[in-house]
Motif scaffolding. Structure first.
Motif, mmCIF file in Angstrom:
data_model
loop_
_atom_site.group_PDB
_atom_site.id
_atom_site.type_symbol
_atom_site.label_atom_id
_atom_site.label_comp_id
_atom_site.label_asym_id
_atom_site.label_seq_id
_atom_site.Cartn_x
_atom_site.Cartn_y
_atom_site.Cartn_z
ATOM 1 N N GLU A 1 34.730 30.840 47.310
ATOM 2 C CA GLU A 1 34.858 31.988 48.219
ATOM 3 C C GLU A 1 36.227 32.654 48.066
ATOM 4 O O GLU A 1 36.341 33.886 48.082
ATOM 5 N N GLU A 2 37.277 31.842 47.942
ATOM 6 C CA GLU A 2 38.623 32.384 47.777
ATOM 7 C C GLU A 2 38.748 33.123 46.452
ATOM 8 O O GLU A 2 39.376 34.186 46.380
ATOM 9 N N GLU A 3 38.142 32.566 45.416
ATOM 10 C CA GLU A 3 38.216 33.202 44.104
ATOM 11 C C GLU A 3 37.528 34.570 44.116
ATOM 12 O O GLU A 3 38.037 35.537 43.538
ATOM 13 N N LYS A 4 36.394 34.637 44.788
ATOM 14 C CA LYS A 4 35.704 35.927 44.882
ATOM 15 C C LYS A 4 36.536 36.935 45.663
ATOM 16 O O LYS A 4 36.628 38.113 45.292
ATOM 17 N N ALA A 5 37.160 36.471 46.741
ATOM 18 C CA ALA A 5 38.012 37.366 47.540
ATOM 19 C C ALA A 5 39.215 37.849 46.727
ATOM 20 O O ALA A 5 39.627 39.009 46.842
ATOM 21 N N ILE A 6 39.769 36.968 45.892
ATOM 22 C CA ILE A 6 40.911 37.346 45.047
ATOM 23 C C ILE A 6 40.496 38.423 44.054
ATOM 24 O O ILE A 6 41.186 39.434 43.871
ATOM 25 N N LEU A 7 39.354 38.214 43.396
ATOM 26 C CA LEU A 7 38.880 39.194 42.421
ATOM 27 C C LEU A 7 38.566 40.528 43.087
ATOM 28 O O LEU A 7 38.877 41.601 42.553
ATOM 29 N N LYS A 8 37.967 40.473 44.288
ATOM 30 C CA LYS A 8 37.647 41.716 44.994
ATOM 31 C C LYS A 8 38.917 42.438 45.443
ATOM 32 O O LYS A 8 38.963 43.679 45.467
ATOM 33 N N GLU B 1 34.707 22.741 38.116
ATOM 34 C CA GLU B 1 33.934 21.501 38.262
ATOM 35 C C GLU B 1 34.037 20.629 37.010
ATOM 36 O O GLU B 1 33.972 19.398 37.084
ATOM 37 N N LEU B 2 34.209 21.277 35.861
ATOM 38 C CA LEU B 2 34.279 20.562 34.588
ATOM 39 C C LEU B 2 35.718 20.257 34.169
ATOM 40 O O LEU B 2 35.956 19.813 33.042
ATOM 41 N N ASP B 3 36.687 20.517 35.063
ATOM 42 C CA ASP B 3 38.106 20.274 34.774
ATOM 43 C C ASP B 3 38.609 21.104 33.599
ATOM 44 O O ASP B 3 39.460 20.663 32.818
ATOM 45 N N LEU B 4 38.089 22.306 33.464
ATOM 46 C CA LEU B 4 38.621 23.261 32.488
ATOM 47 C C LEU B 4 39.611 24.172 33.208
ATOM 48 O O LEU B 4 39.524 24.375 34.420
ATOM 49 N N ASP B 5 40.522 24.732 32.462
ATOM 50 C CA ASP B 5 41.689 25.357 33.080
ATOM 51 C C ASP B 5 41.602 26.873 33.221
ATOM 52 O O ASP B 5 42.615 27.573 33.207
ATOM 53 N N PHE B 6 40.421 27.430 33.375
ATOM 54 C CA PHE B 6 40.295 28.871 33.526
ATOM 55 C C PHE B 6 40.650 29.266 34.958
ATOM 56 O O PHE B 6 40.304 28.571 35.915
ATOM 57 N N THR B 7 41.331 30.388 35.096
ATOM 58 C CA THR B 7 41.981 30.739 36.348
ATOM 59 C C THR B 7 41.543 32.111 36.868
ATOM 60 O O THR B 7 40.876 32.870 36.156
ATOM 61 N N PRO B 8 41.926 32.446 38.109
ATOM 62 C CA PRO B 8 41.645 33.792 38.610
ATOM 63 C C PRO B 8 42.188 34.892 37.699
ATOM 64 O O PRO B 8 41.567 35.951 37.577
ATOM 65 N N ARG B 9 43.330 34.651 37.064
ATOM 66 C CA ARG B 9 43.869 35.656 36.134
ATOM 67 C C ARG B 9 42.891 35.896 34.984
ATOM 68 O O ARG B 9 42.668 37.033 34.573
ATOM 69 N N ASP B 10 42.307 34.805 34.457
ATOM 70 C CA ASP B 10 41.292 34.946 33.412
ATOM 71 C C ASP B 10 40.115 35.755 33.937
ATOM 72 O O ASP B 10 39.580 36.625 33.238
ATOM 73 N N GLY B 11 39.705 35.457 35.162
ATOM 74 C CA GLY B 11 38.581 36.171 35.753
ATOM 75 C C GLY B 11 38.844 37.656 35.890
ATOM 76 O O GLY B 11 37.971 38.486 35.623
ATOM 77 N N GLU C 1 30.943 32.675 39.360
ATOM 78 C CA GLU C 1 30.135 31.503 39.034
ATOM 79 C C GLU C 1 30.715 30.783 37.815
ATOM 80 O O GLU C 1 30.786 29.542 37.776
ATOM 81 N N PHE C 2 31.137 31.547 36.836
ATOM 82 C CA PHE C 2 31.747 30.988 35.626
ATOM 83 C C PHE C 2 33.014 30.211 35.963
ATOM 84 O O PHE C 2 33.201 29.069 35.519
ATOM 85 N N LEU C 3 33.893 30.795 36.770
ATOM 86 C CA LEU C 3 35.147 30.137 37.130
ATOM 87 C C LEU C 3 34.888 28.880 37.953
ATOM 88 O O LEU C 3 35.524 27.840 37.741
ATOM 89 N N SER C 4 33.960 28.980 38.896
ATOM 90 C CA SER C 4 33.652 27.831 39.746
ATOM 91 C C SER C 4 33.124 26.665 38.915
ATOM 92 O O SER C 4 33.521 25.508 39.110
#
Length: 319
Positions: free
Chosen positions: A203-210, A233-243, A226-229
């Motif tokens: 939810e926070e990630e969506k709010a950040i992107l919006k 879960e898989l311990d990959l390092d993709f971030t809101p900046r990537d999004g 959905e991709f970032l979330s």
């Protein structure tokens, strides 16, 4: 000698011990902090002074690149309504870069320019030392007296000692990656406490992107969240900046081909591949490959592993 009459955050120059210092300009950018309210309260607590004999703390904010460490510090400065200065630390930062730099003026005279850090000290502002663990020990050593009860720095170049205004606050952001220096313990003991910034929730990630992309296509936005979330879960390092980069690129591609509309899914996949990599299109496979690379599925090797195969009956761990 400390200059006692500087306007808070508005002075363009200051005179210390007969030396005129030209001050840096504060950063004039508003920053809103979304989610994770507790860590914002923590950094603000670090900067509170509870007694006339008390001193503010200089916390270090740690976490992966791109999750908002600098934004957090900027938002905290906004809450306190103090001028904000940001110094970008690099591997070749010198003590004079951090403090006072001599510049040859048009008249052939030496002019002394105060760094964002020193400018914050003199004007009672807040300084963020961004990506501090990219900086070498020699530069950190020049800040040792500032980060304890002495609260001053000494410029060898200008030949002056600069005392911090009572309102001065600072913090350090640090990325968790391999392209950094190990900060010496005598500095780490001054950069306390450590505030660990985690990945935001869905939810926070969506709010950040919006917040950053209020014009975003809802379908592209949802796919990215959905991709970032899933990556978290898989311990990959993709971030809101990537999004943010993924959504921006996808939107530009969609606007480019309005006469011949492209599938949103196709455009989004192209954005992921271009911003991150083709490999990122299959997160589960990427996570599995990461596990194999770092050996997370295998136990620690014992002495017997160097002499006997896993199935060898002489292996000491074989029953």
């Amino acid at each position: 000698m400390k200059d006692k009459n500087l306007p808070k955050g508005k002075a363009s120059s200051a005179e210390i011990e007969g030396v005129t210092l030209h001050l840096s300009h504060p950063v004039d950018i508003e920053s809103q902090w979304i989610g994770q309210k507790e860590i914002l309260r923590q950094i603000l607590a670090c900067w509170i002074v509870v007694d006339k004999d008390d001193l503010p703390l200089a916390p270090r904010i740690t976490g992966f690149p791109g999750i908002g460490k600098t934004t957090l510090a900027m938002a905290a400065a906004g809450v306190r309504q103090q001028p904000l200065y940001i110094y970008q630390c690099t591997s070749d930062t010198r003590p004079e870069d951090l403090l006072i730099t001599p510049v040859l003026s048009e008249a052939g005279k030496i002019a002394y320019h105060a760094s964002p850090l020193v400018s914050a000290m003199l004007t009672g502002g807040i300084c963020v030392l961004d990506e501090g663990n990219r900086m070498n020990e020699k530069s950190w050593a020049s800040l040792a007296p500032l980060l304890d009860h002495r609260r001053y720095v000494e410029s060898i170049v200008a030949g002056v000692i600069v005392h911090a205004d009572d309102g001065f606050r600072c913090c350090v952001t640090m990325n968790e990656d391999e392209s950094t220096f190990e900060i010496p313990d005598y500095i780490l003991s001054r950069l306390q406490p450590t505030l660990q910034l985690e990945f935001p929730s869905r939810e926070e990630e969506k709010a950040i992107l919006k917040y950053h992309l209020p014009f975003a296509d809802e379908e592209i936005l949802s796919m990215t969240v959905e991709f970032l979330s899933h990556s978290h879960e898989l311990d990959l390092d993709f971030t809101p900046r990537d999004g943010i980069h993924i959504v921006r690129y996808a939107l530009k591609r969609l606007s480019q081909d309005q006469d011949h509309p492209l599938s949103r899914d196709l455009v989004w996949r192209e954005a992921v591949a271009k911003v991150l990599s083709e490999e990122a299109l299959d997160l589960d496979r990427m996570a599995e490959k990461k596990k194999q690379t770092f050996g997370s599925e295998t136990g620690a090797l014992g002495l017997g592993d160097f002499f006997f195969g896993e199935e060898d009956p002489l292996h000491p761990d074989r029953e």
